[in-house]
Design a protein around this motif. Structure first.
Motif, short mmCIF file in Angstrom:
data_model
loop_
_atom_site.label_atom_id
_atom_site.label_comp_id
_atom_site.label_asym_id
_atom_site.label_seq_id
_atom_site.Cartn_x
_atom_site.Cartn_y
_atom_site.Cartn_z
N ALA A 22 6.84 -8.97 17.23
CA ALA A 22 5.84 -8.84 18.29
C ALA A 22 6.30 -7.94 19.43
CB ALA A 22 5.48 -10.22 18.85
N PHE A 23 7.58 -7.58 19.47
CA PHE A 23 8.06 -6.71 20.54
C PHE A 23 7.48 -5.31 20.31
CE2 PHE A 23 11.50 -4.55 23.03
CZ PHE A 23 11.32 -5.26 24.21
N PRO A 24 6.76 -4.77 21.28
CA PRO A 24 5.90 -3.60 21.03
C PRO A 24 6.61 -2.25 21.03
CG PRO A 24 5.63 -4.33 23.30
CD PRO A 24 6.57 -5.31 22.65
N ILE A 25 7.40 -2.00 19.98
CA ILE A 25 8.05 -0.70 19.84
C ILE A 25 7.41 0.12 18.72
CG2 ILE A 25 10.24 -1.48 20.79
CD1 ILE A 25 11.28 -1.60 17.89
N GLY A 26 6.37 -0.42 18.08
CA GLY A 26 5.64 0.34 17.08
C GLY A 26 6.27 0.38 15.71
N GLY A 27 7.16 -0.57 15.41
CA GLY A 27 7.84 -0.57 14.12
C GLY A 27 6.90 -0.67 12.94
N PHE A 28 5.75 -1.31 13.12
CA PHE A 28 4.79 -1.50 12.03
C PHE A 28 4.22 -0.16 11.54
CE2 PHE A 28 2.40 -1.47 15.96
CZ PHE A 28 1.31 -0.66 15.66
N SER A 29 4.38 0.91 12.30
CA SER A 29 3.81 2.21 11.93
C SER A 29 4.69 3.00 10.96
CB SER A 29 3.61 3.07 13.19
OG SER A 29 2.74 2.44 14.10
N TYR A 30 5.90 2.50 10.71
CA TYR A 30 6.87 3.28 9.94
C TYR A 30 7.32 2.53 8.69
CZ TYR A 30 7.08 5.70 14.43
OH TYR A 30 6.74 6.36 15.57
N SER A 31 7.57 3.30 7.62
CA SER A 31 8.04 2.68 6.38
C SER A 31 9.39 3.21 5.92
CB SER A 31 7.01 2.88 5.26
OG SER A 31 7.11 4.18 4.69
N SER A 32 9.97 4.17 6.63
CA SER A 32 11.27 4.75 6.26
C SER A 32 11.27 5.32 4.84
CB SER A 32 12.39 3.70 6.41
OG SER A 32 12.48 3.23 7.73
N GLY A 33 10.18 5.93 4.46
CA GLY A 33 10.08 6.54 3.14
C GLY A 33 9.63 5.62 2.03
N ILE A 34 9.45 4.33 2.31
CA ILE A 34 9.05 3.38 1.29
C ILE A 34 7.67 3.72 0.73
CG2 ILE A 34 8.40 0.95 0.93
CD1 ILE A 34 10.65 0.26 2.95
N GLU A 35 6.80 4.27 1.59
CA GLU A 35 5.46 4.61 1.12
C GLU A 35 5.51 5.64 -0.01
OE1 GLU A 35 1.02 5.48 2.89
OE2 GLU A 35 2.75 5.89 4.19
N TRP A 36 6.34 6.66 0.13
CA TRP A 36 6.45 7.65 -0.95
C TRP A 36 7.11 7.04 -2.18
CZ3 TRP A 36 10.27 9.77 -3.92
CH2 TRP A 36 9.90 10.87 -4.70
N ALA A 37 8.12 6.18 -1.97
CA ALA A 37 8.82 5.56 -3.10
C ALA A 37 7.87 4.71 -3.94
CB ALA A 37 9.98 4.71 -2.60
N VAL A 38 6.92 4.05 -3.29
CA VAL A 38 5.92 3.26 -4.03
C VAL A 38 5.01 4.20 -4.81
CG1 VAL A 38 3.95 1.72 -3.79
CG2 VAL A 38 6.02 1.31 -2.44
N GLU A 39 4.54 5.27 -4.17
CA GLU A 39 3.65 6.20 -4.86
C GLU A 39 4.36 6.87 -6.05
OE1 GLU A 39 1.71 10.40 -3.68
OE2 GLU A 39 0.81 8.69 -2.68
N ALA A 40 5.65 7.15 -5.90
CA ALA A 40 6.40 7.81 -6.96
C ALA A 40 6.79 6.86 -8.09
CB ALA A 40 7.66 8.45 -6.38
N GLY A 41 6.63 5.55 -7.86
CA GLY A 41 6.96 4.57 -8.89
C GLY A 41 8.38 4.05 -8.82
N ASP A 42 9.15 4.47 -7.82
CA ASP A 42 10.50 3.94 -7.67
C ASP A 42 10.48 2.45 -7.31
OD1 ASP A 42 10.68 6.78 -7.58
OD2 ASP A 42 12.66 6.61 -6.68
N ILE A 43 9.49 2.08 -6.52
CA ILE A 43 9.29 0.67 -6.15
C ILE A 43 7.97 0.22 -6.76
CG2 ILE A 43 8.96 -0.95 -4.25
CD1 ILE A 43 10.57 0.98 -2.47
N ALA A 44 8.05 -0.78 -7.64
CA ALA A 44 6.84 -1.22 -8.34
C ALA A 44 6.62 -2.72 -8.26
CB ALA A 44 6.90 -0.79 -9.81
N ASP A 45 7.64 -3.47 -7.90
CA ASP A 45 7.52 -4.92 -7.87
C ASP A 45 8.60 -5.48 -6.95
OD1 ASP A 45 9.88 -4.66 -9.34
OD2 ASP A 45 8.89 -5.02 -11.26
N ALA A 46 8.67 -6.81 -6.85
CA ALA A 46 9.61 -7.44 -5.93
C ALA A 46 11.06 -7.10 -6.29
CB ALA A 46 9.41 -8.95 -5.93
#
Length: 240
Positions: free
Chosen positions: A31-55
């Motif tokens: 809840a501390f408002p530094i905007g961390g929820f806006s960033y994924s550190s590249g995880i978004e691309w890794a999911v799209e590329a199929g590197d991350i697919a499950d838990a």
């Protein structure tokens, strides 16, 4: 860690007083408002590329990030910043801040850590004033997120060991929050990933507490590539 170093760390944990604990929990809360929820550190691309697919693949990705990538490096920068401020070594603080700002592998990661660092400093200045904060910040050309946390924590007498563990938990939790929306993962699987990473976070904190700046380095090439490729990703929910 040696036996004496571990004993010293345990003493720090016990000496965390109520005021320091309150601030630590507040600063590293989602809840501390530094905007961390806006960033994924590249995880978004890794999911799209199929590197991350499950838990399971997500857990492995984050474990590597913590052990061999940005998690460990940021923890080392936080620890050295905290010690420099405690010792009043403002020259060392400036050098650490410069190195930390130069250590990120992509434009978006620079945006992520610099934006959160600025926000952390500004909110801390507004809500928890410290007479030495402005002088310390003035010694740094750029205050990235781990440097901001180490700097403010030291000025408010938050012991290094709990601060470092709390920081790594917060970073990991933010990564998992991003992954839960991208993979997607349910709440239970997200918590299972967080639980599975508990010993990894603890081990990373222990390593960072005794690491020198010469020990800095990463080998997360795929994660660095993900961060770079996210800059041109066609559909994006996150800024990094």
């Amino acid at each position: 860690m040696t036996t004496s170093e571990r004993a010293s760390a345990l003493t720090e944990m016990r000496e965390l007083d109520s005021a320091a604990l309150y601030r630590l929990l507040t600063w590293l809360s989602p809840a501390f408002p530094i905007g961390g929820f806006s960033y994924s550190s590249g995880i978004e691309w890794a999911v799209e590329a199929g590197d991350i697919a499950d838990a399971a693949s997500f857990r492995d990705w984050l474990s590597t990030m913590l052990t061999h990538g940005g998690g460990f490096c940021d923890a080392v920068f936080l620890a050295h910043t905290h010690r420099a401020v405690e010792q009043g070594n403002m020259e060392a603080l400036g050098e650490i801040a410069d190195l930390a700002a130069a250590f990120v592998p992509s434009r978006e990661r620079q945006l992520e850590t610099a934006s959160q660092g600025r926000a952390f400093i500004e909110i801390a200045r507004s809500a928890w004033s410290s007479p030495d904060l402005d002088d310390a910040v003035a010694r740094c050309k750029t205050v990235v997120y781990p440097v901001a946390v180490g700097l403010v924590g030291a000025l408010h007498d938050v012991p290094l060991t709990p601060l470092l563990h709390g920081f790594l938990h917060a970073v990991t939790s933010n990564w998992i929050s991003a992954g839960s929306r991208l993979v997607p993962l349910g709440q239970t699987d997200s918590q299972r990933v967080l639980a599975a990473l508990e010993p990894v976070v603890a081990a990373t904190a222990d390593r960072a507490l005794v690491a020198s700046l010469d020990d800095l380095g990463s080998a997360t090439f795929r994660a660095d590539l993900a961060s770079l490729r996210h800059e041109t990703q066609y559909t994006r929910l996150f800024r990094s």
